[in-house]
Design a protein around this motif. Structure first.
Motif, PDB file in Angstrom:
ATOM      1  N   ALA A 194       0.833  -1.204   0.000  1.00  0.00           N
ATOM      2  CA  ALA A 194       0.000   0.000   0.000  1.00  0.00           C
ATOM      3  C   ALA A 194       0.868   1.253   0.000  1.00  0.00           C
ATOM      4  N   GLY A 195       0.378   2.295  -0.614  1.00  0.00           N
ATOM      5  CA  GLY A 195       1.017   3.604  -0.510  1.00  0.00           C
ATOM      6  C   GLY A 195       2.144   3.834  -1.494  1.00  0.00           C
ATOM      7  N   ALA A 196       2.552   2.846  -2.233  1.00  0.00           N
ATOM      8  CA  ALA A 196       3.667   3.058  -3.153  1.00  0.00           C
ATOM      9  C   ALA A 196       3.168   3.695  -4.450  1.00  0.00           C
ATOM     10  N   GLU A 197       4.106   4.233  -5.156  1.00  0.00           N
ATOM     11  CA  GLU A 197       3.759   4.924  -6.391  1.00  0.00           C
ATOM     12  C   GLU A 197       3.384   3.909  -7.476  1.00  0.00           C
ATOM     13  N   ILE A 198       2.325   4.165  -8.176  1.00  0.00           N
ATOM     14  CA  ILE A 198       1.963   3.287  -9.277  1.00  0.00           C
ATOM     15  C   ILE A 198       2.223   4.054 -10.569  1.00  0.00           C
ATOM     16  N   LEU A 199       2.994   3.451 -11.412  1.00  0.00           N
ATOM     17  CA  LEU A 199       3.311   4.142 -12.652  1.00  0.00           C
ATOM     18  C   LEU A 199       2.157   4.001 -13.622  1.00  0.00           C
ATOM     19  N   GLU A 200       1.579   5.136 -13.943  1.00  0.00           N
ATOM     20  CA  GLU A 200       0.431   5.114 -14.841  1.00  0.00           C
ATOM     21  C   GLU A 200       0.888   4.836 -16.263  1.00  0.00           C
ATOM     22  N   ASP A 201       1.994   5.455 -16.602  1.00  0.00           N
ATOM     23  CA  ASP A 201       2.427   5.353 -17.979  1.00  0.00           C
ATOM     24  C   ASP A 201       3.917   5.017 -17.995  1.00  0.00           C
ATOM     25  N   TYR A 202       4.210   3.745 -17.967  1.00  0.00           N
ATOM     26  CA  TYR A 202       5.602   3.323 -17.873  1.00  0.00           C
ATOM     27  C   TYR A 202       6.356   3.657 -19.154  1.00  0.00           C
ATOM     28  N   GLN A 203       7.560   4.136 -18.990  1.00  0.00           N
ATOM     29  CA  GLN A 203       8.409   4.411 -20.150  1.00  0.00           C
ATOM     30  C   GLN A 203       9.665   3.561 -20.055  1.00  0.00           C
ATOM     31  N   MET A 210      12.305   7.321 -21.744  1.00  0.00           N
ATOM     32  CA  MET A 210      12.363   8.324 -20.681  1.00  0.00           C
ATOM     33  C   MET A 210      13.436   9.365 -21.007  1.00  0.00           C
ATOM     34  N   ILE A 211      14.614   8.877 -21.446  1.00  0.00           N
ATOM     35  CA  ILE A 211      15.714   9.794 -21.771  1.00  0.00           C
ATOM     36  C   ILE A 211      15.283  10.728 -22.911  1.00  0.00           C
ATOM     37  N   LYS A 212      14.669  10.163 -23.943  1.00  0.00           N
ATOM     38  CA  LYS A 212      14.264  10.955 -25.102  1.00  0.00           C
ATOM     39  C   LYS A 212      13.231  12.009 -24.675  1.00  0.00           C
ATOM     40  N   PHE A 213      12.258  11.558 -23.867  1.00  0.00           N
ATOM     41  CA  PHE A 213      11.193  12.447 -23.403  1.00  0.00           C
ATOM     42  C   PHE A 213      11.788  13.636 -22.634  1.00  0.00           C
ATOM     43  N   LEU A 216      11.153  19.156 -10.708  1.00  0.00           N
ATOM     44  CA  LEU A 216      11.967  20.300 -11.145  1.00  0.00           C
ATOM     45  C   LEU A 216      13.444  19.913 -11.227  1.00  0.00           C
ATOM     46  N   ASN A 217      13.888  19.168 -10.221  1.00  0.00           N
ATOM     47  CA  ASN A 217      15.288  18.773 -10.179  1.00  0.00           C
ATOM     48  C   ASN A 217      15.655  17.887 -11.366  1.00  0.00           C
ATOM     49  N   ILE A 218      14.750  16.985 -11.736  1.00  0.00           N
ATOM     50  CA  ILE A 218      15.018  16.122 -12.905  1.00  0.00           C
ATOM     51  C   ILE A 218      15.110  16.992 -14.154  1.00  0.00           C
ATOM     52  N   ARG A 219      14.165  17.935 -14.285  1.00  0.00           N
ATOM     53  CA  ARG A 219      14.191  18.816 -15.457  1.00  0.00           C
ATOM     54  C   ARG A 219      15.493  19.608 -15.517  1.00  0.00           C
ATOM     55  N   LEU A 220      15.953  20.106 -14.358  1.00  0.00           N
ATOM     56  CA  LEU A 220      17.188  20.909 -14.349  1.00  0.00           C
ATOM     57  C   LEU A 220      18.404  20.047 -14.708  1.00  0.00           C
ATOM     58  N   ARG A 221      18.367  18.783 -14.326  1.00  0.00           N
ATOM     59  CA  ARG A 221      19.464  17.876 -14.670  1.00  0.00           C
ATOM     60  C   ARG A 221      19.554  17.715 -16.186  1.00  0.00           C
ATOM     61  N   PHE A 222      18.412  17.481 -16.817  1.00  0.00           N
ATOM     62  CA  PHE A 222      18.428  17.310 -18.274  1.00  0.00           C
ATOM     63  C   PHE A 222      18.721  18.643 -18.966  1.00  0.00           C
TER      64      PHE A 222
END
Ligand code: GTP
Ligand code: MG
Length: 553
Positions: free
Chosen positions: A42-51, A56-59, A199-205
């Motif tokens: 319970a409580g874990a993240e469920i990936l709605e749209d797995y990449q 993921m890198i391309k996106f 935001l942090n992921i976006r700044l990394r890319f």
């Protein structure tokens, strides 16, 4: 050599990746709506749209190309800036943030890279003849007159939350953990509190795309991509940004193919000396020409030569290496493992946090275990629990199930092993127990086959490199560090067994000098145990030290 072959069909595509001798074949699917359904936590993240990793890198790269970073001086300017930019470009998202040195920025996502081009066209540079002004992807919004902001119409709510980059402090974490009853939920809390933000992921890319932008002016087929914990799903707030230069093969769809060619100067990046020379040049370009880059250090004599630098505008501490495709494949493998079961990430985050707070891992590499090796210890343990497949199983089952039906290979693999739905808490406890009594003296960990194997040399800790079994990923770990690690495994196991649920995680991640492993294992047993378990057939200290020196070499 790695060959990536894409097979298109009506359901999506399968990515087959063949790695040199190991020949791992990881088949992944474009759309996987609920890959986490195999575990019921319970409580874990469920990936709605797995990449897939590649998707993921391309996106993220595309997202970064559609984004700009603009410096502002006041929060109240954001609404005005937005209205101004909307006259020229379509704005999709605005993320305001403060850097550590208290400068205010916004990361603005436009609807396409053409919008970014439109903004570049209207920006001006007050160039003066005494200076050469470097090209820049960064903007500054500076209203000429003091803005009269109508406080009634200003939509402050949107921008009230300014992201910053502070790691949550231990006191705050402790206070929150004390309010949570179950250890599993405490682990989920830790995972959510520590993982890197959107935001942090976006700044990394964005940071990677920015360097790519400069280097692409000099090199036709070079791009800079993030790897390591920034992209493998195990990154914690404040982790470094690992970057590598990726060389692409040329596309052959141009009409001039074979007839009308560029005459280029080539740099053989497989040659270590040329690699160092290349990084030397890149480091100089970065120091001289790229705005916001500071503290550039060229570490060219290391095992893997790198350029270390800091990007002030995106608040990133970065390590740039030359082409290192194995590291990228390793990130892909870890990414896949992180997606296969929802318990993997909270477990890894908790153990990494514990190890950091116990000073078992450190910011700099040295004679101690790295986060990367520690993660492999955890993944191997999960293989022994039939929660994660070995690389060989991935290959066998993905070959067998030649269908495109949602991670079919994983389902089939699951059906062949006993089902495991142990709680996070139990897994954590058993992890500490497993490595408290592991035979480090003779056995190494082989993630490729998911079994222990006899060590190939005297390295105290032996983790077979999944893609190259002739290498030990944890060769750097000395006997004294391994002993310390095992002492802490035992101590942690003791805490897990003897603490009340509510206290468990707080006790685990806070070093308490009064709580030694003597509480659970008496001194005599401990030293006997350690002698018996770890010390190879070298008894005197001199030999031990010599051996450590050799291993470090
Ligand atoms: P943190 O930066 O500590 O959060 O974790 P990280 O996973 O990014 O580790 P690190 O920055 O030390 O290394 C970056 C990546 O390089 C790892 O994720 C691996 O993919 C790869 N890597 C690190 N060490 C080794 C090693 O000893 N052997 C191999 N083959 N790859 C490694
Ligand atoms: Mg890293």
């Amino acid at each position: 050599m790695a060959l990536v072959r894409r097979v298109n069909n009506s359901f999506g595509f399968v990515l087959n990746t063949f790695y040199c001798k190991c020949i791992v074949n990881i088949k992944k699917l474009k759309r996987e709506s609920n890959i986490m359904r195999y575990s019921n936590l319970a409580g874990a993240e469920i990936l709605e749209d797995y990449q897939t990793f590649a998707q993921m890198i391309k996106f993220r790269q595309t997202e970064a190309k559609k984004s700009v970073i603009i410096k502002i001086s006041e929060v109240s300017h954001i609404e005005h800036l937005k209205q101004f930019c909307e006259c020229y470009a379509r704005i999709v998202n605005i993320f305001p943030y403060n850097t550590i040195d208290n400068n205010r920025f916004v990361l603005m996502e436009c609807s396409s890279d053409k919008d970014v081009e439109a903004l570049r066209k209207i920006a001006v540079c007050k160039a003066s003849p005494e200076y050469a002004h470097c090209v820049t992807p960064f903007f500054l919004y500076k209203p000429r007159f003091k803005l009269h902001i109508n406080q009634k119409t200003l939509n402050k709510d949107n921008y009230e939350y300014y992201s910053n980059f502070e790691t949550p402090n231990l006191d705050e974490i402790n206070q929150s953990l004390k309010k949570i009853e179950s250890v599993s939920n405490q682990m989920m809390f830790l995972y959510n509190a520590l993982r890197i933000t959107e935001l942090n992921i976006r700044l990394r890319f964005y940071t990677a795309t920015q360097i790519s932008y400069y280097l692409s002016q000099l090199f036709i087929n070079l791009s800079v991509v993030p790897f390591g914990s920034s992209v493998n799903g195990f990154g914690q707030i404040g982790c470094d940004l690992d970057l590598l230069c990726k060389t692409n093969i040329s596309s052959d769809d141009k009409s001039g193919w074979k007839k009308f060619l560029f005459m280029t100067q080539v740099i053989p990046l497989v040659d270590r000396n040329e690699q160092k020379h290349f990084l030397d040049v890149v480091g100089t370009i970065m120091r001289t020409c790229i705005p916001g880059i500071t503290d550039v250090k060229k570490i060219l004599e290391a095992r893997v030569p790198i350029i270390k630098f800091r990007n002030l505008y995106t608040n990133m501490q970065c390590d740039l290496s030359s082409t290192n495709m194995t590291a990228l494949h390793m990130s892909e493998l870890l990414y896949l493992y992180g997606q296969l079961d929802r318990r993997v990430k909270p477990l890894v985050f908790t153990i990494r946090k514990w190890a950091r707070n116990m000073n078992l891992t450190k910011e700099n590499p040295g004679q101690w275990i790295t986060n990367f090796s520690l993660t492999l210890l955890i993944l191997f343990y999960l293989q022994t629990k039939d929660i994660l497949p070995s690389l060989t199983s991935i290959k066998i089952f993905s070959d067998k199930s030649n269908t495109i039906d949602n991670f079919d290979w994983f389902l089939k693999w699951k059906n062949t092993v006993s089902s495991n739905d142990e709680s996070l808490s139990k897994l954590l406890c058993e992890f500490f127990e497993y490595y408290s009594f592991f035979d480090f003296k003779t056995q190494g960990l082989c993630l490729r086959d998911g079994i222990t194997k006899v060590k190939k040399d005297v390295s105290p800790l032996y983790i077979y490199n999944p893609f190259n079994p002739s290498l030990n990923v944890s060769k750097n770990v000395t006997i004294s560090e391994l002993l310390r690690l095992v002492e802490h495994f035992q101590r942690a196991f003791h805490i897990m067994v003897y603490s009340t649920e509510k206290d468990t995680l707080v006790k685990l991640i806070n070093f308490d000098l009064n709580l030694t492993i003597n509480n659970g294992f008496n001194n005599k047993n401990k030293s006997e145990f350690i002698n018996e378990k770890f010390i190879p057939n070298v008894t005197d200290t001199n030999n031990l030290q010599k051996m450590e020196k050799n291993i470090i070499k």
